[in-house]
Design a protein around this motif. Sequence first.
Motif, mmCIF file in Angstrom:
data_model
loop_
_atom_site.group_PDB
_atom_site.id
_atom_site.type_symbol
_atom_site.label_atom_id
_atom_site.label_comp_id
_atom_site.label_asym_id
_atom_site.label_seq_id
_atom_site.Cartn_x
_atom_site.Cartn_y
_atom_site.Cartn_z
ATOM 1 N N VAL A 117 0.834 -1.208 0.000
ATOM 2 C CA VAL A 117 0.000 0.000 0.000
ATOM 3 C C VAL A 117 0.864 1.252 0.000
ATOM 4 O O VAL A 117 0.674 2.158 -0.806
ATOM 5 C CB VAL A 117 -0.957 0.003 1.206
ATOM 6 N N PHE A 118 1.822 1.325 0.908
ATOM 7 C CA PHE A 118 2.706 2.480 1.011
ATOM 8 C C PHE A 118 4.087 2.127 0.459
ATOM 9 O O PHE A 118 4.446 0.953 0.388
ATOM 10 C CB PHE A 118 2.839 2.920 2.464
ATOM 11 N N PRO A 119 4.862 3.117 0.070
ATOM 12 C CA PRO A 119 6.221 2.822 -0.380
ATOM 13 C C PRO A 119 6.970 1.982 0.647
ATOM 14 O O PRO A 119 7.033 2.331 1.827
ATOM 15 C CB PRO A 119 6.841 4.220 -0.545
ATOM 16 N N GLY A 120 7.510 0.851 0.215
ATOM 17 C CA GLY A 120 8.147 -0.088 1.126
ATOM 18 C C GLY A 120 9.293 0.515 1.896
ATOM 19 O O GLY A 120 10.053 1.340 1.393
ATOM 20 N N SER A 121 9.419 0.130 3.161
ATOM 21 C CA SER A 121 10.478 0.565 4.068
ATOM 22 C C SER A 121 10.323 2.014 4.508
ATOM 23 O O SER A 121 11.258 2.591 5.063
ATOM 24 C CB SER A 121 11.869 0.365 3.448
ATOM 25 N N SER A 122 9.154 2.596 4.304
ATOM 26 C CA SER A 122 8.904 3.961 4.773
ATOM 27 C C SER A 122 8.249 3.923 6.151
ATOM 28 O O SER A 122 7.760 2.890 6.605
ATOM 29 C CB SER A 122 7.989 4.700 3.797
ATOM 30 N N TRP A 123 8.235 5.075 6.815
ATOM 31 C CA TRP A 123 7.565 5.170 8.108
ATOM 32 C C TRP A 123 6.105 4.787 7.984
ATOM 33 O O TRP A 123 5.542 4.086 8.837
ATOM 34 C CB TRP A 123 7.704 6.588 8.659
ATOM 35 N N LEU A 124 5.443 5.259 6.935
ATOM 36 C CA LEU A 124 4.039 4.915 6.724
ATOM 37 C C LEU A 124 3.850 3.410 6.599
ATOM 38 O O LEU A 124 2.950 2.832 7.209
ATOM 39 C CB LEU A 124 3.513 5.600 5.458
ATOM 40 N N ALA A 125 4.681 2.771 5.793
ATOM 41 C CA ALA A 125 4.530 1.336 5.555
ATOM 42 C C ALA A 125 4.734 0.543 6.841
ATOM 43 O O ALA A 125 3.970 -0.383 7.138
ATOM 44 C CB ALA A 125 5.515 0.876 4.483
ATOM 45 N N TYR A 126 5.758 0.886 7.605
ATOM 46 C CA TYR A 126 6.014 0.148 8.844
ATOM 47 C C TYR A 126 4.913 0.391 9.880
ATOM 48 O O TYR A 126 4.443 -0.542 10.537
ATOM 49 C CB TYR A 126 7.371 0.538 9.422
ATOM 50 N N SER A 127 4.484 1.629 10.046
ATOM 51 C CA SER A 127 3.476 1.938 11.055
ATOM 52 C C SER A 127 2.146 1.277 10.728
ATOM 53 O O SER A 127 1.487 0.698 11.599
ATOM 54 C CB SER A 127 3.295 3.456 11.167
ATOM 55 N N TYR A 128 1.741 1.349 9.478
ATOM 56 C CA TYR A 128 0.474 0.754 9.049
ATOM 57 C C TYR A 128 0.554 -0.766 9.128
ATOM 58 O O TYR A 128 -0.391 -1.437 9.548
ATOM 59 C CB TYR A 128 0.185 1.207 7.618
#
Length: 841
Positions: A117-128
């Motif tokens: 869903v979110f760009p991989g390895s980003s803060w968004l991806a990890y948090s979600y």
Amino acid sequence: MDSLSLFPKGDTAEEREKAIETIYLSDGYFPPLHHINLFSRVNFLRECFSLPPEARALHFQDWKKIMIKHLLLFCLLIHVIHGAEKLGASPPRLKRKWLTLHGGEPVIVANGGMSGVFPGSSWLAYSYGVQQTIRGSPVLCDLKLTKDNFAYCLTRMMLQNTTNIADIFPNARKTYDVNGKRLTGWFGHDFDAEVLFENVTLMQNLYTRPSSYDNYFGLTQPETLEHLAAEKERTKVWINVEYDMFYKQHKLSVESYLDKILPGVKVEVPYLSSPEIGFLKSIGPKFRAKGTKLLLKFPLDINVAEPSTKEKYGSVLKKLNMIKTFAAGILVPKEYIWPVNEKRYLKPATTLVTDAHKLGLEVFAYGFANDFYLPYNYSLDPTKEYLQFVDNSHFSVDGVITDFCSTASNAIGCLSHNRNASRALKRLVISHNGASGDYAGCSDLAYQKAVDDGADIIDCNVQFSKDGVAFCLDSPDLKFTTTAGSELMDKVNQIPEVNMGQPGIFSFDLTWEEIKSLKPKINSPYDAPLDRNHAYLFAGKFVTLPEFLEFAKAKAVTGIMIGIENAVYLATKGYDIIGTVNSGLTNASFNNQTKYKVMIKAYESAVLKKFKNDSHYETVLDFRKDIGNVPHAVAAEISKYADSVAIRRNSLVEEYGDPFFMSSGFSNAVEAMHKANITVYSSNLKNEFQTFLFDFNSDPYLEIATLVTHGVDGFITDFPGTVVSFMRSPCNKKAKLPFSFTAVIPGQLFNASILSMMENPDSKTLNKIVYPNLSAKSINTEAIPPVAAPGASNPPSPDTPTDNTPAGSPPKHSSSTTTGLAPLLFLVALAAGILQVILSY
């Protein structure tokens, strides 16, 4: 304590700086001095909801972005727990028997977070990802190094296509020899950490995934191991190290970096993997002492040489005993375990898992994603793939690495060990042309599959042949659902009253013998490689209405749904479709009984009025087009002739269109219909990942869960097996469970992220899709005229002799006026049909 009170207004910048450093020194973390400004503050910002401008790090200088991050995290939490039990209040995991090495539940590893869903390895991806995964699941960090030996997480070695590096540093492209391959592009080890993180942001590199989150500072920058370790919600990180030998050639050392950073962080590192045997042997003693399990990772191509030994991975894989001397297990592509043939069907499983387990080696599989082209065996349902690996009665992998950790959690936490379970949730499951997602719609195979899958109701849309045979098919136009499009071009016709005026090859222009000479055809909404069950494209046979009714009785289904369409037109041509349906139901003894539920579906209100007063039938108004707001007065009008409605799912969950493709909210359709005492069925559900809005994570179960929480009473679906599987899950029970299906709050993710990222959000540019409000005029159709005498409206062609048509015989149709235009009309039909399919999905 109020977060703003952490720093009173009178504090100086120097005092705030000292406070930041004091906190992080007390945590035992001693970063290099030139990294303190850049990285320690970022961690602190995530602990505090507020920090003055003087204390912001290099790439978090915009105060608004800091507030957005925490607001977004709060909204993500709301988004993912809606419709699910709060994990913190849940009892321990249910005890189930698993065939993993240690008998425990398979581990779910979020590949770069929720990278689907979110760009991989980003803060968004990890948090979600953390919020959507079974509690305690690790996230995976593919460790890479900067020029100054600082580590960050990113799946690929080269930065192009996954970051904006090419736009920021267009002249920094270089060529290197990486493990024997010449690679050209942008490499992280050419940049200092401060330069990289001040300028570079992440983006998706697959067109099937949302681009709306690309390139936002503070939200989609590569995460660092320190940041992952500092998040309170995240307790486990899987570290994957590739290219260790390459880094050593450039005077960089992953091992020295890990030696320096790991003692000061509290995060648990349960697994460390690498494709390099030399690296695992070197670092192994240190990590094994900390309880970390080491795994040897294998590439998809077994003919590639392992960097340390120069031996091909295919040969290394045969030496499991040797691997056991330095590793606790192996990490392999999923195809190593369940191979797939060139036609995209599963081959028999290999013995890799059982062989490894006999030696005490764990086996993890990677390469799982909802938006890849699954083998046809899975009916395009991504959860079935996970279950094939963990719940196949012969073996189970010990864990899976996936881009969509929420779907893996659904499969393992809610759908495993449920094959023969009774339904935990009662919602009506209605087939759409049988199991048309697996076989040609309305064929004998599609109906049998729907029954096998557990559908409550099987359906038959009634069509007529030229000589009056009633049979089941989705539409009177045979172009896309049979082989007529390639075999009967001379039969192309255009009828304004039928098929929305599109050219077609119509059943009532062909005799039953001509129709039987054709083959049913799977009607896929998308072309290859996202087509359906290709090996069975033309399998099965047509089913007449009497055959369908007898089949339903023999299989003892809960009920049937008979679809009636084009009644007005057919009546003018001498076909009594209502009389035919009534006679068929009576002859099969469906007309005066209570054992079976009998539903009559039509988009013409005049048809439903013919059946409304018969208490043995449930009348269903079918909305073939999307609708907007439903006035309560209109719903009350519908209740006069319809007991229920079939509403397209796009009319239940509203959406933002291109470029966002995300939900915007619920419509009022369910509420308005329920107030009028009308049952609501959602139609037509599909499994293809391209049919889902992005906030449904390409997961059919997330959509079903969302519609259930919205109050939908049943589902009309191409894939009844998927809906039945959802209904059987114990996660739908009211009792508290450790994990539960989540449901989307439509519009929540969009409002939390997209709107907050926009500098000047303008409703004109958001492209919220709005359908016309439902009106009484749009649902009240013309009365059905008396059935015309056979042939009355079809005078013979001047060059055709008049024949004496027996009373009661179907009319004869002349095609002499269209034969000359057939090739052109056929091309027009194809183009129009394809456009119609695209627009309808």
